[in-house]
Design a protein around this motif. Structure first.
Motif, PDB file in Angstrom:
ATOM      1  N   ALA A 219       0.819  -1.204   0.000  1.00 15.38           N
ATOM      2  CA  ALA A 219       0.000   0.000   0.000  1.00 15.38           C
ATOM      3  C   ALA A 219       0.856   1.258   0.000  1.00 15.38           C
ATOM      4  O   ALA A 219       0.584   2.214  -0.730  1.00 15.38           O
ATOM      5  N   GLY A 220       1.911   1.267   0.804  1.00 18.07           N
ATOM      6  CA  GLY A 220       2.802   2.414   0.820  1.00 18.07           C
ATOM      7  C   GLY A 220       3.496   2.601  -0.512  1.00 18.07           C
ATOM      8  O   GLY A 220       3.617   3.727  -1.015  1.00 18.07           O
ATOM      9  N   PHE A 221       3.951   1.514  -1.110  1.00 16.49           N
ATOM     10  CA  PHE A 221       4.609   1.600  -2.409  1.00 16.49           C
ATOM     11  C   PHE A 221       3.633   2.128  -3.462  1.00 16.49           C
ATOM     12  O   PHE A 221       4.001   2.946  -4.311  1.00 16.49           O
ATOM     13  N   ALA A 222       2.385   1.686  -3.418  1.00 20.16           N
ATOM     14  CA  ALA A 222       1.399   2.127  -4.407  1.00 20.16           C
ATOM     15  C   ALA A 222       1.150   3.626  -4.325  1.00 20.16           C
ATOM     16  O   ALA A 222       1.076   4.318  -5.344  1.00 20.16           O
ATOM     17  N   ARG A 223       1.035   4.151  -3.119  1.00 21.15           N
ATOM     18  CA  ARG A 223       0.793   5.584  -2.981  1.00 21.15           C
ATOM     19  C   ARG A 223       1.999   6.392  -3.444  1.00 21.15           C
ATOM     20  O   ARG A 223       1.858   7.432  -4.076  1.00 21.15           O
ATOM     21  N   LEU A 224       3.170   5.912  -3.122  1.00 23.31           N
ATOM     22  CA  LEU A 224       4.371   6.614  -3.546  1.00 23.31           C
ATOM     23  C   LEU A 224       4.520   6.565  -5.065  1.00 23.31           C
ATOM     24  O   LEU A 224       4.893   7.558  -5.696  1.00 23.31           O
ATOM     25  N   ALA A 225       4.227   5.423  -5.648  1.00 22.63           N
ATOM     26  CA  ALA A 225       4.347   5.294  -7.100  1.00 22.63           C
ATOM     27  C   ALA A 225       3.269   6.079  -7.832  1.00 22.63           C
ATOM     28  O   ALA A 225       3.465   6.511  -8.966  1.00 22.63           O
ATOM     29  N   ALA A 226       2.114   6.270  -7.186  1.00 19.05           N
ATOM     30  CA  ALA A 226       1.005   6.947  -7.855  1.00 19.05           C
ATOM     31  C   ALA A 226       1.241   8.442  -8.001  1.00 19.05           C
ATOM     32  O   ALA A 226       0.610   9.088  -8.830  1.00 19.05           O
ATOM     33  N   ALA A 227       2.130   9.020  -7.203  1.00 20.37           N
ATOM     34  CA  ALA A 227       2.378  10.457  -7.281  1.00 20.37           C
ATOM     35  C   ALA A 227       3.870  10.742  -7.199  1.00 20.37           C
ATOM     36  O   ALA A 227       4.327  11.453  -6.322  1.00 20.37           O
ATOM     37  N   PRO A 228       4.678  10.191  -8.130  1.00 22.10           N
ATOM     38  CA  PRO A 228       6.123  10.338  -8.022  1.00 22.10           C
ATOM     39  C   PRO A 228       6.601  11.767  -8.153  1.00 22.10           C
ATOM     40  O   PRO A 228       7.655  12.113  -7.644  1.00 22.10           O
TER      41      PRO A 228
END
Length: 551
Positions: A219-228
């Motif tokens: 989940a943390g990786f997804a949020r970070l990847a979604a708004a690089p």
């Protein structure tokens, strides 16, 4: 300032070296796609080596009416028994009947469903037994008079991950262990990832598609990847994203994001812990124990001389990389096992304990009742490079998950081949026989042939080699024709030939990689053995390298 080297571009960058990441990498590479898998630590170092080590439908999931999941898992159980008969084998379970727990009619109904929800050819049906006179009854308290029996499969979970990664590599994938994905830039036609390399330094990589298979960090990786564009500089400054790790320091970003999955409706982090004690019984059966809190605990034969007991289900809000069993869990597992075994199990009996964090789909249930199913979230649109997030899942369904993931991604690629993993054995799984998967290859016949070819090997060592490496056991031994030719015994049961093979062919880089994930020989080690093995590995790395270099 030195420039950052650029690696050859790929079609698919898979972040996370657990079972789902390795399974997706294998499937994609076998279809002809250019694949890179990066994992900050060792393959299977976290959740995927901390399971109960079962390939099973999930008998208890029937109580929660997860019939679709159980059917899918039972179908995969049938396939996996054929694809990897060296590391996966049938196991017969005994369920002592406790009249104070689930009634007999309910257990019979559940077992009937379990037998018939999916086609079953390889395993015997369930049934009922009287414990008096039965081998499984001898070690139980005399108050248990009857039991039910059913079948599932046992798996060496960490080796399952390694073999998937190995097959991906042999189909052209680049496997980068101890490599952290530390920055991401998302463009209209792909991702630019900055990787912190195992030997120090950084490299950049362009990938058409990014797959987030980071398990409890997903989940943390997804949020970070979604708004690089927002978090990119922060990623570069502090290692919040990893092949399988977020920041160890609890932070507003780290733990909050690690427990909330945007498209999945939420993930719950649940700790599962196990204990290992000296062998409690000599027969080949395993036990499923029902307990007053409604939970179940397994007690299973483990590594010939031990018994594995687990698991717990405890909500977890810490760093998944630092998870560990606590005293309450140890006492719980000992007490639940002691309700059934005539000889009590105490914390003093424990010779090894391990814990893992599972990221489960949060449906509002208690931790023990959360679904073990998975969900794939595909994030793409005009001007946005694709991101595939993997939520949840269990070891048994990893191959199906990977196949469904590739079905989502294939429209992005014109030259990808068809599905293939349902009919191709994992490395070593053909047992040297033609790849006809109507039935499971006969492991005992294979073992006997191996022993005939290598009469100089002790029987126990032959069996261990065949269980770990299958038809590749001869490749691991190489030209050796005597015990002396295997080299020095580095720790009990581990000779230099095997250690070299694990370094050169299976990405092993530390004593823990070898002793706890590749072989489980750590159970037989004495004080100082692991340190001596690490010293041997360090000395070997300092020698002129003539070995195979792995991605």
């Amino acid at each position: 300032m030195p420039s950052v080297p650029v690696l050859p571009p790929c079609d698919l960058l898979v972040v996370g070296g657990g079972i789902n990441g390795a399974g997706i990498a294998r499937d994609a590479a076998g279809r002809g796609l250019r694949v890179v898998l990066c994992e900050q630590d060792d393959l299977a170092q976290h959740t995927s080596s901390a399971s109960t080590k079962l390939i099973h439908g999930g008998l208890r999931y029937l109580e929660h009416r997860e019939f679709g999941l159980v059917r899918k898992a039972l179908q995969e159980r049938e396939l996996l028994l054929r694809l990897a008969p060296h590391i996966i084998r049938p196991l017969r379970f005994v369920v002592p009947h406790d009249a104070a727990q689930r009634p007999a009619w309910l257990i019979r109904a559940g077992l009937f469903l379990y037998d018939h929800l999916a086609r079953r050819r390889l395993l015997p049906a369930s049934g009922a037994i009287r414990l008096a006179g039965h081998p499984a009854g001898a070690v139980l308290k005399p108050g248990f008079r009857r039991a039910f029996v059913y079948s599932d499969g046992w798996v060496d979970d960490a080796r399952l991950v390694v073999l998937n990664a190995l097959d991906a590599f042999e189909h052209g994938a680049r496997i980068m262990t101890r490599t952290r994905c530390c920055d991401l830039e998302r463009g209209p036609d792909g991702w630019l990832a900055t990787l912190q390399l195992a030997g120090g330094g950084q490299a950049r990589l362009h990938a058409r598609v990014l797959v987030n298979a980071t398990g409890p960090w997903a989940a943390g990786f997804a949020r970070l990847a979604a708004a690089p564009s927002v978090v990119g500089p922060r990623l570069a400054a502090a290692p919040l994203v990893a092949g399988s790790r977020l920041a160890a320091t609890p932070s507003a970003i780290g733990l909050r994001l690690a427990t909330t999955a945007p498209e999945a409706g939420g993930l719950r982090l649940v700790k599962g812990s196990h204990i290992v004690v000296r062998r409690l019984f000599d027969h080949p059966y395993a036990y499923l124990f029902q307990n007053p809190d409604g939970r179940i605990v397994f007690a299973m034969p483990f590594q010939r001389d031990f018994t594995l007991i687990g698991t717990t289900d405890v909500d977890y809000d810490g760093d998944p990389a630092l998870v560990a069993i606590d005293g309450d869990e140890e006492r719980y597992l000992c007490e639940m096992a002691s309700r059934y075994f005539a000889r009590p199990v105490t914390p003093d009996d424990i010779v090894w304990r391990f814990s893992g964090v599972r990221a489960l789909l949060d449906d509002g249930e208690a931790a023990a009742a959360l679904s073990r199913d998975y969900r794939l979230a595909y994030d793409a649109g005009p001007g946005r490079a694709p991101l595939l997030n993997v939520w949840g899942g269990k070891i048994t369904t990893y191959r199906r998950l990977a196949e469904e993931a590739l079905a989502m991604l294939l429209p992005r690629f014109d030259n990808a081949g068809p599905a293939w993993t349902a009919t191709r054995p994992l490395p070593g799984g053909d047992l040297g026989l033609p790849a006809v998967l109507a039935d499971v290859p006969d492991f005992e016949a294979f073992l006997e042939c191996f022993r005939q070819r290598h009469r100089w090997l002790p029987d126990a060592l032959s069996e261990r080699y065949c269980r770990l490496y299958g038809s590749r056991a001869d490749r691991m031994i190489g030209a050796a024709r005597s015990m002396a030719a295997l080299g020095r015994e580095l720790v009990p049961g581990l000779y230099e030939a095997e250690a070299r093979y694990l370094v050169e062919h299976e990405w092993a880089a530390s004593a823990d990689d070898i002793l706890w994930r590749r072989t489980k020989l750590g159970l037989h080690c004495l004080r100082g053995d692991a340190e001596r093995l690490d010293a041997w590995l360090r000395a070997r790395r300092q020698q002129p390298a003539a070995e195979v270099q792995r991605g």
